[in-house]
Design an enzyme around this catalytic site. Structure first.
Site, PDB file in Angstrom:
ATOM      1  CB  CYS A 179       1.141   9.935   8.080  1.00 42.30           C
ATOM      2  SG  CYS A 179       2.810   9.685   7.335  1.00 42.30           S
ATOM      3  CG  PHE A 230       8.190   8.126   4.685  1.00 45.66           C
ATOM      4  CD1 PHE A 230       6.915   8.082   4.959  1.00 45.66           C
ATOM      5  CD2 PHE A 230       9.229   8.020   5.775  1.00 45.66           C
ATOM      6  CE1 PHE A 230       6.511   8.103   6.399  1.00 45.66           C
ATOM      7  CE2 PHE A 230       8.882   8.148   6.995  1.00 45.66           C
ATOM      8  CZ  PHE A 230       7.400   8.290   7.370  1.00 45.66           C
TER       9      PHE A 230
HETATM   10  C1  LIG Z   1       9.806  -2.134   8.076  1.00 42.51           C
HETATM   11  C2  LIG Z   1       8.769  -3.244   8.015  1.00 42.51           C
HETATM   12  C3  LIG Z   1       8.105  -3.509   6.910  1.00 42.51           C
HETATM   13  C4  LIG Z   1       9.762  -4.329   8.053  1.00 42.51           C
HETATM   14  O1  LIG Z   1       9.241  -5.617   8.184  1.00 42.51           O
HETATM   15  P1  LIG Z   1       9.895  -6.889   8.050  1.00 42.51           P
HETATM   16  O2  LIG Z   1       8.582  -8.210   8.061  1.00 42.51           O
HETATM   17  O3  LIG Z   1      10.977  -7.112   6.743  1.00 42.51           O
HETATM   18  O4  LIG Z   1      10.719  -7.421   9.301  1.00 42.51           O
HETATM   19  P2  LIG Z   1      10.690  -6.853  10.743  1.00 42.51           P
HETATM   20  O5  LIG Z   1       9.430  -6.180  11.177  1.00 42.51           O
HETATM   21  O6  LIG Z   1      10.962  -8.070  11.562  1.00 42.51           O
HETATM   22  O7  LIG Z   1      12.011  -5.815  10.787  1.00 42.51           O
HETATM   23  C5  LIG Z   1      13.176  -6.063  10.023  1.00 42.51           C
HETATM   24  C6  LIG Z   1      14.265  -5.673  10.957  1.00 42.51           C
HETATM   25  O8  LIG Z   1      14.153  -4.477  11.281  1.00 42.51           O
HETATM   26  C7  LIG Z   1      14.038  -3.966  12.567  1.00 42.51           C
HETATM   27  N1  LIG Z   1      12.999  -2.736  13.055  1.00 42.51           N
HETATM   28  C8  LIG Z   1      12.007  -2.955  12.099  1.00 42.51           C
HETATM   29  N2  LIG Z   1      11.414  -1.477  12.492  1.00 42.51           N
HETATM   30  C9  LIG Z   1      12.173  -1.073  13.361  1.00 42.51           C
HETATM   31  C10 LIG Z   1      12.325   0.368  13.857  1.00 42.51           C
HETATM   32  N3  LIG Z   1      11.307   1.167  13.917  1.00 42.51           N
HETATM   33  N4  LIG Z   1      13.428   0.423  14.698  1.00 42.51           N
HETATM   34  C11 LIG Z   1      14.313  -0.315  14.780  1.00 42.51           C
HETATM   35  N5  LIG Z   1      14.274  -1.496  14.296  1.00 42.51           N
HETATM   36  C12 LIG Z   1      13.427  -1.926  13.440  1.00 42.51           C
HETATM   37  C13 LIG Z   1      13.368  -5.325  13.092  1.00 42.51           C
HETATM   38  O9  LIG Z   1      13.629  -5.439  14.653  1.00 42.51           O
HETATM   39  C14 LIG Z   1      14.227  -6.368  12.377  1.00 42.51           C
HETATM   40  O10 LIG Z   1      15.574  -6.594  12.935  1.00 42.51           O
HETATM   41  P3  LIG Z   1      16.380  -7.822  13.157  1.00 42.51           P
HETATM   42  O11 LIG Z   1      16.774  -8.265  11.851  1.00 42.51           O
HETATM   43  O12 LIG Z   1      17.485  -7.270  13.734  1.00 42.51           O
HETATM   44  O13 LIG Z   1      15.508  -8.744  13.839  1.00 42.51           O
HETATM   45  C15 LIG Z   1       7.901  -3.538   9.164  1.00 42.51           C
HETATM   46  O14 LIG Z   1       8.402  -3.671  10.401  1.00 42.51           O
HETATM   47  C16 LIG Z   1       6.829  -2.417   9.193  1.00 42.51           C
HETATM   48  O15 LIG Z   1       5.925  -2.211   8.627  1.00 42.51           O
HETATM   49  N6  LIG Z   1       7.197  -1.521  10.380  1.00 42.51           N
HETATM   50  C17 LIG Z   1       6.518  -0.330  10.871  1.00 42.51           C
HETATM   51  C18 LIG Z   1       6.862   0.970   9.887  1.00 42.51           C
HETATM   52  C19 LIG Z   1       6.258   1.946  10.362  1.00 42.51           C
HETATM   53  O16 LIG Z   1       6.723   2.521  11.491  1.00 42.51           O
HETATM   54  N7  LIG Z   1       5.398   2.754   9.748  1.00 42.51           N
HETATM   55  C20 LIG Z   1       4.880   4.086  10.240  1.00 42.51           C
HETATM   56  C21 LIG Z   1       5.404   5.141   9.513  1.00 42.51           C
HETATM   57  S1  LIG Z   1       5.094   6.740   9.944  1.00 42.51           S
HETATM   58  C22 LIG Z   1       3.508   7.159   9.431  1.00 42.51           C
HETATM   59  O17 LIG Z   1       3.293   6.651   8.511  1.00 42.51           O
HETATM   60  C23 LIG Z   1       3.047   8.520   9.707  1.00 42.51           C
HETATM   61  C24 LIG Z   1       3.913   9.655   9.529  1.00 42.51           C
HETATM   62  O18 LIG Z   1       4.927   9.708   8.958  1.00 42.51           O
HETATM   63  O19 LIG Z   1       3.268  10.753  10.184  1.00 42.51           O
END
Ligand SMILES: CC(C)(COP(=O)(O)OP(=O)(O)OC[C@H]1O[C@@H](n2cnc3c(N)ncnc32)[C@H](O)[C@@H]1OP(=O)(O)O)[C@@H](O)C(=O)NCCC(=O)NCCSC(=O)CC(=O)O
Length: 405
Positions: A179, A230
């Site tokens: 990214c 994505f």
């Molecule tokens: C996905 C979300 C929008 C969801 O947000 P929410 O507020 O709804 O809730 P939350 O964070 O509590 O997550 C909801 C449920 O999903 C689970 N959960 C979240 N992320 C997880 C992961 N990576 N692996 C496993 N489980 C995961 C949580 O534990 C929770 O489970 P439970 O319900 O069991 O408690 C956020 O978590 C987020 O922004 N995460 C970061 C996403 C990310 O990694 N982005 C980077 C992409 S890479 C990039 O951009 C660079 C590239 O590609 O090169």
């Protein structure tokens, strides 16, 4: 070392312009595909098309994640997928190996990427060149970044043929760039422009998610998050040193002042991307947002240090942050203590990988123009472009917005 206690990260690149000035962005363009999926109805669509409606709990979890994404993005933005007929519903229904969680499918996925990436990129380029206002024949170099494929002849070769550019155009192809690839491409373009008098460098990013679309699995929530996050889009910018804009008729928008790239120690597992027979398999670790926010203070402090900016508070700068996901953006905002609205353009769009920063940049320029502001950076002079990806790698570009008149 920043007062945040974050590890010392930033390795500063030398900045010694030889082309008579600093590189600037002279034109920006983007393109999004025609297939649109509303985030609200996406869970129903995704579980239906992947034949996974029986995974009731997982669907509820996915719906929650998508709901959060909906709150995070403005209502007028939707997720988009490649406009090629092959990544339409028809293509997905005709290829159960793509909608399965794990099934041999690399070849069929790759065909979509190969066709879609240069075509979507060419659309963004046409918009950027229109915005620049000069003929495409003035382009001397291309830097093309994509995370969505890796085939040869590369997407930049196809692109110059689609655009009718000379076959002698000098090219750099950045495959699997993550990214932060858009920021890397701008850094490479800056170096080329500042080392070659009169160079006009076309930066292109194009992302088509056909390699990563896959069905859900209860044992792989990191994949589910990737499916929610994505989307497809392409971005382009024309970069060059423009010391006398009045004589060339060009309009520099942002000066590319200084670039940095750092790996955050101990984060190898935070984002893992594997090219497999089953396509590209992405695993996002749930601690990724925490790693980024822990490191960001030190990175940003170093990026601003020692270049004579007038910034005394981060709210005096404009911010173009890669829209990694709600948790990442909220975490960075909190760690940097940014005021309300400073990340508004980041929140306007979803995560289209290396293209995300161009969507944000164009949106900021558009809003600034509409509001009659003095610069394309919300009327401010200094700004920070930031993106991250596997490594974890954090890449920054310190920007200086040029006066609009
Ligand atoms: C996905 C979300 C929008 C969801 O947000 P929410 O507020 O709804 O809730 P939350 O964070 O509590 O997550 C909801 C449920 O999903 C689970 N959960 C979240 N992320 C997880 C992961 N990576 N692996 C496993 N489980 C995961 C949580 O534990 C929770 O489970 P439970 O319900 O069991 O408690 C956020 O978590 C987020 O922004 N995460 C970061 C996403 C990310 O990694 N982005 C980077 C992409 S890479 C990039 O951009 C660079 C590239 O590609 O090169």
């Amino acid at each position: 070392m920043g007062s945040s206690g974050a590890p010392e990260l930033t390795h500063e690149l030398s900045n010694n312009p030889r082309a008579g000035g600093r590189a600037t962005i002279l034109g920006i363009g983007t393109a999004v595909p025609v297939h649109v999926y509303e985030q609200k109805s996406f869970p129903d669509y995704y579980f239906e098309i992947t034949n996974s409606n029986h995974l009731v709990d997982l669907k509820a979890k996915f719906a929650n994640i998508c709901k959060c994404m909906r709150n995070y993005h403005s209502a007028r933005r939707q997720r988009r997928r490649s406009g090629t007929c092959t990544s339409s519903d028809e293509w997905l229904r005709a290829n159960p190996s793509v909608t399965a969680y794990m099934s041999t499918s690399l070849n069929v996925r790759q065909q979509v990427a190969e066709e879609g990436i240069p075509r979507l990129g060419a659309e963004a380029v046409c918009n950027a060149i229109g915005n620049w206002g000069k003929p495409a024949s003035s382009i001397t170099h291309i830097v093309f970044a994509t995370t969505s494929t890796g085939c040869l002849p590369s997407a930049d070769v196809t692109l110059i043929k689609l655009l009718g550019l000379p076959l002698s155009t000098k090219r750099v192809m950045l495959y699997q760039s993550g990214c932060f690839g858009g920021t890397t491409a701008l850094r490479v373009a800056k170096d080329i422009a500042e080392s070659n008098r009169d160079a006009r460098v076309l930066v292109v990013t194009s992302e088509v998610m056909s390699l990563i679309i896959r069905g859900p699995s209860e044992s792989h929530v990191g994949n589910l998050v990737a499916q929610a996050v994505f989307g497809d889009a392409a971005g382009a910018a024309v970069v060059g040193c423009c010391c006398h804009p009045s004589s060339t008729g060009e309009r520099p928008v942002f000066e590319l002042v200084r670039a940095s790239q750092d790996v955050i120690p101990g984060t190898d597992d935070a984002m893992v991307v594997k090219v497999q027979q089953e396509g590209v398999v992405i695993t996002l670790h749930r601690d990724l947002p925490l790693h980024v926010s822990n490191a960001i203070g030190g990175v940003v402090e170093s990026a601003f240090r020692g270049v004579g900016t007038t910034v005394t508070s981060y709210d005096e700068a404009f911010w173009l942050l890669h829209a990694g996901g709600r948790a990442v953006v909220d975490g960075v905002e909190e760690r940097l203590g940014l005021g309300e609205g400073k990340l508004a353009v980041t929140r306007e769009y979803g995560n289209t990988r290396s293209t995300t920063i161009f969507l944000a940049m164009e949106e900021m320029r558009r809003r600034s123009e509409e509001r009659g502001m003095a610069t394309a950076g919300e009327g401010l002079e200094w700004g920070m472009l930031m993106a991250f990806g596997p490594g974890l790698t954090v890449e920054t570009m310190l920007l200086r917005a040029m006066p609009r008149n």
